[in-house]
Scaffold this motif. Sequence first.
Motif, PDB file in Angstrom:
ATOM      1  N   GLU A   1      74.675  35.474 -34.075  1.00 13.63           N
ATOM      2  CA  GLU A   1      73.222  35.397 -34.255  1.00 13.63           C
ATOM      3  C   GLU A   1      72.578  34.324 -33.383  1.00 13.63           C
ATOM      4  O   GLU A   1      73.184  33.779 -32.459  1.00 13.63           O
ATOM      5  N   TYR A   2      71.300  34.034 -33.689  1.00 21.22           N
ATOM      6  CA  TYR A   2      70.461  33.222 -32.818  1.00 21.22           C
ATOM      7  C   TYR A   2      69.616  32.245 -33.646  1.00 21.22           C
ATOM      8  O   TYR A   2      69.877  32.030 -34.807  1.00 21.22           O
TER       9      TYR A   2
ATOM     10  N   LYS B   1      46.239  34.337 -22.383  1.00 21.85           N
ATOM     11  CA  LYS B   1      47.305  33.341 -22.546  1.00 21.85           C
ATOM     12  C   LYS B   1      47.973  33.423 -23.921  1.00 21.85           C
ATOM     13  O   LYS B   1      48.855  32.625 -24.237  1.00 21.85           O
ATOM     14  N   LEU B   2      47.550  34.382 -24.729  1.00 19.43           N
ATOM     15  CA  LEU B   2      48.140  34.557 -26.053  1.00 19.43           C
ATOM     16  C   LEU B   2      48.882  35.883 -26.153  1.00 19.43           C
ATOM     17  O   LEU B   2      49.018  36.460 -27.223  1.00 19.43           O
ATOM     18  N   MET B   3      49.407  36.318 -25.026  1.00 16.24           N
ATOM     19  CA  MET B   3      50.212  37.536 -25.015  1.00 16.24           C
ATOM     20  C   MET B   3      51.613  37.218 -25.525  1.00 16.24           C
ATOM     21  O   MET B   3      51.951  36.063 -25.785  1.00 16.24           O
ATOM     22  N   LYS B   4      52.451  38.236 -25.649  1.00 20.76           N
ATOM     23  CA  LYS B   4      53.818  38.068 -26.138  1.00 20.76           C
ATOM     24  C   LYS B   4      54.572  37.010 -25.337  1.00 20.76           C
ATOM     25  O   LYS B   4      54.560  37.017 -24.111  1.00 20.76           O
ATOM     26  N   ASN B   5      55.208  36.097 -26.068  1.00 22.83           N
ATOM     27  CA  ASN B   5      56.028  35.020 -25.505  1.00 22.83           C
ATOM     28  C   ASN B   5      55.244  34.008 -24.674  1.00 22.83           C
ATOM     29  O   ASN B   5      55.812  33.281 -23.860  1.00 22.83           O
ATOM     30  N   GLN B   6      53.919  33.963 -24.891  1.00 18.54           N
ATOM     31  CA  GLN B   6      53.125  32.889 -24.286  1.00 18.54           C
ATOM     32  C   GLN B   6      52.649  31.995 -25.439  1.00 18.54           C
ATOM     33  O   GLN B   6      53.444  31.640 -26.285  1.00 18.54           O
ATOM     34  N   ALA B   7      51.384  31.624 -25.488  1.00 15.85           N
ATOM     35  CA  ALA B   7      50.878  30.862 -26.627  1.00 15.85           C
ATOM     36  C   ALA B   7      50.861  31.754 -27.868  1.00 15.85           C
ATOM     37  O   ALA B   7      50.774  32.982 -27.763  1.00 15.85           O
TER      38      ALA B   7
ATOM     39  N   LYS C   1      49.771  35.078 -33.651  1.00 12.60           N
ATOM     40  CA  LYS C   1      50.933  35.269 -34.506  1.00 12.60           C
ATOM     41  C   LYS C   1      52.158  34.681 -33.820  1.00 12.60           C
ATOM     42  O   LYS C   1      52.148  34.454 -32.606  1.00 12.60           O
ATOM     43  N   PRO C   2      53.221  34.406 -34.582  1.00 14.26           N
ATOM     44  CA  PRO C   2      54.439  33.869 -33.976  1.00 14.26           C
ATOM     45  C   PRO C   2      54.934  34.763 -32.851  1.00 14.26           C
ATOM     46  O   PRO C   2      54.980  35.987 -32.986  1.00 14.26           O
TER      47      PRO C   2
ATOM     48  N   SER D   1      65.917  34.999 -30.406  1.00 13.78           N
ATOM     49  CA  SER D   1      66.278  36.372 -30.036  1.00 13.78           C
ATOM     50  C   SER D   1      65.097  37.162 -29.479  1.00 13.78           C
ATOM     51  O   SER D   1      65.277  38.110 -28.712  1.00 13.78           O
ATOM     52  N   TYR D   2      63.872  36.758 -29.841  1.00 11.01           N
ATOM     53  CA  TYR D   2      62.702  37.546 -29.454  1.00 11.01           C
ATOM     54  C   TYR D   2      62.311  37.378 -27.985  1.00 11.01           C
ATOM     55  O   TYR D   2      61.376  38.009 -27.510  1.00 11.01           O
ATOM     56  N   ILE D   3      63.012  36.544 -27.239  1.00  8.18           N
ATOM     57  CA  ILE D   3      62.628  36.325 -25.834  1.00  8.18           C
ATOM     58  C   ILE D   3      63.184  37.403 -24.908  1.00  8.18           C
ATOM     59  O   ILE D   3      62.965  37.350 -23.706  1.00  8.18           O
TER      60      ILE D   3
END
Length: 519
Positions: A347-348, A216-222, A146-147, A327-329
């Motif tokens: 905003e972002y 490698k597909l955890m949050k903020n990775q792939a 997911k994004p 903003s999600y980083i």
Amino acid sequence: MTRILLLLALCPVVFAAQPNIVIILADDLGYGDMHANNPERSKIPTPNMDRLAAEGMRFTDGHSSSGCCSPSRYTLLTGRYHWRTTLQSGIVGVWGKPLISPDRLTIGKLAQQHGYRTACIGKWHLGSDWPITPEQKTHFSGFGGKPGGGGEVSTTITDAHRETWKAVFSRRIPGGPTERGFDEYFGTDVPNWPPYCFIDGDRTVGIPSELLPAAKLMKNQASIQGPALPGWQLEGILPALGDRAEKFIKAQSDAKKPFLLYLPLTSPHTPLAVNAEWKGKSGLNSDYADLVMETDHVIGRVLEALKSGGVEKDTFVLFTSDNGCASYIGVPPLEAQGHFPSGPLREYKTSVYEGGHRVPFVVKWPGVVKAGTVCKQLVQQADTITTLAEILGTKLPENAGEDSFSLMPLLKGEDRPIRIHAINAACGGTPSLRDGAWKLVLAADPVMKTPVQLYNLDEDLGETTNLAAMHPDRVKSMQDTMEKLITNGRSTPGAPQKNDIRVTRYPKAAAQAKAKKKS
């Protein structure tokens, strides 16, 4: 003598030699992430970005055309607003078709016409004609993700998947950078999407034969699971782009031939895959902040390559970002420590407000651009292609650079508007129109209960006070201007051009009601 001076003043500048051209595009770098833009509320050191600003001209009102990726890249490369294409909202999807049509002039094609060797090194994200048949599509999707990362993903595939991937990735990939004006391409199409491998020219480097490990597909990775090379390391992407950029600059400097390098970096966009030597360097307990520093380092490598190649003084460098910080980083913890990625802006990334598309924008060109200058005039990344045309001593055809104005008057020290209007859009499609300091956002304000929003950026850069109810005549005039800019197919002087499709009108509720009334 007076007559001679007048004639000299009227003559265009003739440059002794064609400069090399380097365009560095950061990915998701906020306006306030560049320390020179935000000295009081920036805690991330960016010495190489600041060096560019100290040695060139820093624009404080520079913009991408969109609050997200693909549309901004289209506009930068073509000088045409992205919403004149089929991409009315969002981005080019995984395995998406080319957004730039084969006959569209790009900065790469323009440079090629004038004898330049051209290269694109980095993130493309403008689509390709992937050689995937309808029957093969089922083997390229449905693996999860997911994004932003962190979604559930598959970890196993069948031999049928591998056979299909081998068949596809053994073929060339048409419709990409090497068919849109670049002699060379090296990079990852999208670093957080498949295929997880490098592409060199129009072929993958190796054959992806596995799924990316779930770790490698955890949050903020792939973000999206899919074909990957065995052992693919996300951390290796950014340094490899720096290596290839240095190699290209050295080769062209040694050959003493003019070159254009378009370097769309993959960072500090996710994956926030920070290399060990940069982990913790920011002192902010933030992978994003560390990655901004690592990104700045790669920019420094490029600048040093120009210097060591003996071409620093003969090179036009543009540094900018495709949109604001995402903003999600982890923005709240950064702001709590005194770092504000959007600086004073609202905003972002993805937003129609200034934090979505007002971005770092610096030009360095020794001997032409005075060092350490600041320009407050409105400029757009769309202006790149017409600027390059003027540098190269040519004019664009009527059907190219329809929304591009030359930066040259500003770069030579004039302080006057080169454009009155600019259109910037949210990733979701909602547009805004600039008319000098005034900004019209074509979306309703639920608090003020107005169908659109109006801000005076000279007095209210943070877009806190909607003035639409106080200035109905200005709102109407700007709405009329917006419609004219859409229907003319261009915002520059010249013959009207066609948009690729019917452009979506905003605010949508009003546009739909108007269309229903006509039917």
